[in-house]
Design a protein around this motif. Sequence first.
Motif, PDB file in Angstrom:
ATOM      1  N   ARG A  50      12.500   8.124 -10.488  1.00  0.00           N
ATOM      2  CA  ARG A  50      13.406   7.405  -9.325  1.00  0.00           C
ATOM      3  C   ARG A  50      13.009   7.839  -7.989  1.00  0.00           C
ATOM      4  O   ARG A  50      13.680   7.138  -7.073  1.00  0.00           O
ATOM      5  CB  ARG A  50      14.818   7.619  -9.493  1.00  0.00           C
ATOM      6  CG  ARG A  50      15.546   6.851 -10.696  1.00  0.00           C
ATOM      7  CD  ARG A  50      16.924   6.763 -10.770  1.00  0.00           C
ATOM      8  NE  ARG A  50      17.397   6.108 -12.103  1.00  0.00           N
ATOM      9  CZ  ARG A  50      17.601   4.917 -11.822  1.00  0.00           C
ATOM     10  NH1 ARG A  50      17.440   4.140 -11.018  1.00  0.00           N
ATOM     11  NH2 ARG A  50      18.216   4.146 -13.152  1.00  0.00           N
ATOM     12  N   THR A  51      12.072   8.488  -7.881  1.00  0.00           N
ATOM     13  CA  THR A  51      11.406   8.930  -6.482  1.00  0.00           C
ATOM     14  C   THR A  51      10.238   8.067  -6.149  1.00  0.00           C
ATOM     15  O   THR A  51       9.606   7.819  -6.998  1.00  0.00           O
ATOM     16  CB  THR A  51      10.890  10.372  -6.543  1.00  0.00           C
ATOM     17  OG1 THR A  51       9.831  10.622  -7.516  1.00  0.00           O
ATOM     18  CG2 THR A  51      12.193  11.415  -6.975  1.00  0.00           C
ATOM     19  N   LEU A  52      10.580   7.682  -4.876  1.00  0.00           N
ATOM     20  CA  LEU A  52       9.513   6.695  -4.623  1.00  0.00           C
ATOM     21  C   LEU A  52       8.581   7.334  -3.424  1.00  0.00           C
ATOM     22  O   LEU A  52       8.958   8.018  -2.517  1.00  0.00           O
ATOM     23  CB  LEU A  52      10.199   5.495  -3.659  1.00  0.00           C
ATOM     24  CG  LEU A  52       9.162   4.250  -3.208  1.00  0.00           C
ATOM     25  CD1 LEU A  52       8.421   3.855  -4.398  1.00  0.00           C
ATOM     26  CD2 LEU A  52      10.110   3.290  -2.763  1.00  0.00           C
TER      27      LEU A  52
ATOM     28  N   GLN B 270      14.550   2.094   5.977  1.00  0.00           N
ATOM     29  CA  GLN B 270      15.290   2.124   4.867  1.00  0.00           C
ATOM     30  C   GLN B 270      15.515   0.783   3.950  1.00  0.00           C
ATOM     31  O   GLN B 270      15.384   1.015   2.744  1.00  0.00           O
ATOM     32  CB  GLN B 270      16.870   2.821   5.126  1.00  0.00           C
ATOM     33  CG  GLN B 270      16.601   4.327   5.550  1.00  0.00           C
ATOM     34  CD  GLN B 270      16.096   5.026   4.798  1.00  0.00           C
ATOM     35  OE1 GLN B 270      16.601   5.134   3.376  1.00  0.00           O
ATOM     36  NE2 GLN B 270      15.153   6.125   4.975  1.00  0.00           N
ATOM     37  N   ALA B 271      15.688  -0.030   4.533  1.00  0.00           N
ATOM     38  CA  ALA B 271      15.645  -1.515   3.891  1.00  0.00           C
ATOM     39  C   ALA B 271      14.115  -1.809   3.275  1.00  0.00           C
ATOM     40  O   ALA B 271      14.110  -2.118   2.150  1.00  0.00           O
ATOM     41  CB  ALA B 271      15.930  -2.548   4.889  1.00  0.00           C
ATOM     42  N   VAL B 272      13.235  -1.590   3.825  1.00  0.00           N
ATOM     43  CA  VAL B 272      11.907  -1.602   3.124  1.00  0.00           C
ATOM     44  C   VAL B 272      11.853  -0.777   2.041  1.00  0.00           C
ATOM     45  O   VAL B 272      11.379  -1.238   0.729  1.00  0.00           O
ATOM     46  CB  VAL B 272      10.760  -1.465   4.256  1.00  0.00           C
ATOM     47  CG1 VAL B 272       9.365  -1.467   3.582  1.00  0.00           C
ATOM     48  CG2 VAL B 272      10.764  -2.726   5.312  1.00  0.00           C
ATOM     49  N   LEU B 273      12.238   0.353   2.157  1.00  0.00           N
ATOM     50  CA  LEU B 273      11.843   1.269   1.072  1.00  0.00           C
ATOM     51  C   LEU B 273      12.823   1.101  -0.036  1.00  0.00           C
ATOM     52  O   LEU B 273      12.521   1.208  -1.311  1.00  0.00           O
ATOM     53  CB  LEU B 273      12.311   2.699   1.562  1.00  0.00           C
ATOM     54  CG  LEU B 273      11.328   3.426   2.551  1.00  0.00           C
ATOM     55  CD1 LEU B 273      11.748   4.713   3.018  1.00  0.00           C
ATOM     56  CD2 LEU B 273       9.883   3.402   1.773  1.00  0.00           C
ATOM     57  N   GLY B 274      13.977   0.528   0.370  1.00  0.00           N
ATOM     58  CA  GLY B 274      15.204   0.234  -0.929  1.00  0.00           C
ATOM     59  C   GLY B 274      14.546  -0.982  -1.645  1.00  0.00           C
ATOM     60  O   GLY B 274      14.703  -1.063  -2.912  1.00  0.00           O
TER      61      GLY B 274
ATOM     62  N   THR C 160      10.066  -2.084  -7.939  1.00  0.00           N
ATOM     63  CA  THR C 160       9.320  -1.249  -8.851  1.00  0.00           C
ATOM     64  C   THR C 160      10.297  -0.984 -10.049  1.00  0.00           C
ATOM     65  O   THR C 160       9.639  -1.086 -11.006  1.00  0.00           O
ATOM     66  CB  THR C 160       9.178   0.147  -8.107  1.00  0.00           C
ATOM     67  OG1 THR C 160       8.346  -0.207  -6.842  1.00  0.00           O
ATOM     68  CG2 THR C 160       8.468   0.873  -9.109  1.00  0.00           C
ATOM     69  N   GLU C 161      11.700  -0.849  -9.806  1.00  0.00           N
ATOM     70  CA  GLU C 161      12.502  -0.407 -10.949  1.00  0.00           C
ATOM     71  C   GLU C 161      12.404  -1.720 -11.910  1.00  0.00           C
ATOM     72  O   GLU C 161      12.651  -1.468 -13.382  1.00  0.00           O
ATOM     73  CB  GLU C 161      14.026  -0.072 -10.553  1.00  0.00           C
ATOM     74  CG  GLU C 161      14.018   1.397 -10.207  1.00  0.00           C
ATOM     75  CD  GLU C 161      15.618   2.063  -9.661  1.00  0.00           C
ATOM     76  OE1 GLU C 161      16.313   0.976  -9.705  1.00  0.00           O
ATOM     77  OE2 GLU C 161      15.615   2.983  -9.136  1.00  0.00           O
ATOM     78  N   GLY C 162      12.633  -2.814 -11.008  1.00  0.00           N
ATOM     79  CA  GLY C 162      12.625  -4.163 -12.147  1.00  0.00           C
ATOM     80  C   GLY C 162      11.328  -4.364 -12.853  1.00  0.00           C
ATOM     81  O   GLY C 162      11.306  -4.776 -13.973  1.00  0.00           O
ATOM     82  N   LEU C 163      10.175  -4.009 -12.353  1.00  0.00           N
ATOM     83  CA  LEU C 163       8.977  -4.178 -12.717  1.00  0.00           C
ATOM     84  C   LEU C 163       8.842  -3.399 -14.168  1.00  0.00           C
ATOM     85  O   LEU C 163       8.481  -3.638 -15.571  1.00  0.00           O
ATOM     86  CB  LEU C 163       7.840  -3.922 -12.221  1.00  0.00           C
ATOM     87  CG  LEU C 163       7.469  -5.026 -10.915  1.00  0.00           C
ATOM     88  CD1 LEU C 163       6.562  -4.660 -10.032  1.00  0.00           C
ATOM     89  CD2 LEU C 163       7.168  -6.240 -11.496  1.00  0.00           C
ATOM     90  N   ILE C 164       9.442  -2.123 -14.034  1.00  0.00           N
ATOM     91  CA  ILE C 164       9.228  -1.035 -15.063  1.00  0.00           C
ATOM     92  C   ILE C 164      10.221  -1.466 -16.023  1.00  0.00           C
ATOM     93  O   ILE C 164       9.912  -1.363 -17.284  1.00  0.00           O
ATOM     94  CB  ILE C 164       9.461   0.375 -14.446  1.00  0.00           C
ATOM     95  CG1 ILE C 164       8.181   0.747 -13.683  1.00  0.00           C
ATOM     96  CG2 ILE C 164       9.682   1.198 -15.664  1.00  0.00           C
ATOM     97  CD1 ILE C 164       8.745   2.195 -12.891  1.00  0.00           C
TER      98      ILE C 164
ATOM     99  N   ARG D  70       0.666  -1.149  -0.005  1.00  0.00           N
ATOM    100  CA  ARG D  70       0.046  -0.202   0.061  1.00  0.00           C
ATOM    101  C   ARG D  70       0.804   1.185   0.015  1.00  0.00           C
ATOM    102  O   ARG D  70       1.100   1.879   1.006  1.00  0.00           O
ATOM    103  CB  ARG D  70      -0.933  -0.071   1.326  1.00  0.00           C
ATOM    104  CG  ARG D  70      -1.892  -1.124   1.206  1.00  0.00           C
ATOM    105  CD  ARG D  70      -2.878  -1.164   2.409  1.00  0.00           C
ATOM    106  NE  ARG D  70      -2.397  -0.754   3.749  1.00  0.00           N
ATOM    107  CZ  ARG D  70      -1.873  -1.925   4.344  1.00  0.00           C
ATOM    108  NH1 ARG D  70      -1.973  -3.066   4.552  1.00  0.00           N
ATOM    109  NH2 ARG D  70      -1.489  -1.444   5.649  1.00  0.00           N
ATOM    110  N   LEU D  71       1.427   1.524  -1.229  1.00  0.00           N
ATOM    111  CA  LEU D  71       2.498   2.614  -1.436  1.00  0.00           C
ATOM    112  C   LEU D  71       1.886   3.909  -0.969  1.00  0.00           C
ATOM    113  O   LEU D  71       2.553   4.796  -0.490  1.00  0.00           O
ATOM    114  CB  LEU D  71       3.197   2.584  -2.585  1.00  0.00           C
ATOM    115  CG  LEU D  71       4.202   1.443  -2.982  1.00  0.00           C
ATOM    116  CD1 LEU D  71       4.649   1.432  -4.447  1.00  0.00           C
ATOM    117  CD2 LEU D  71       5.143   0.908  -1.847  1.00  0.00           C
TER     118      LEU D  71
END
Length: 157
Positions: A155-157, A102-106, A112-116, A44-45
């Motif tokens: 690249r912003t999350l 930070q680990a969760v956000l990373g 997300t980058e991999g999916l894109i 749930r981003l």
Amino acid sequence: MPEPVRTMIADRAGAEALVAEVGAAMQALEVVLAAESEAVRAGRLREGLADPERKGALAAAYMQGLETVKANAVALARFAPQGVERLRAEHRRFMEAVEANQAVLGTARSVTEGLIKSLAAEMGKASTPTVYGAPSVAPSPYGRGPRSGPIVLSRTL
């Protein structure tokens, strides 16, 4: 940006109040980070990243409190040594929470980058015509294939 007001500790009550204030700011920020981490873990981003203003204000209050603690380190050690030890222990726990966040956000960012990237590759594959079963692209005088516009990646999350 105005200079933050520096509190000078002159007695035990002031020292204990400062320790309590910094501890409360740390605890409030830790609650926000834990909620953010939990929401991002659950996918749930929007919910997890919904309140950056509150998080920023709490982080600013925490940082200002740390600066005040540093400026009054001698007085705190003199007037509230147990409070300083408690604050150190709380700070270690808080840093573990920050690292976990930070680990969760990373992880969310890399997924997300991999999916894109996968989506972009699939879209590129689908738009390439085939000739006798092999991918083929007609030569272009501009050095680009058909429909080869760039894909924008934030690249912003």
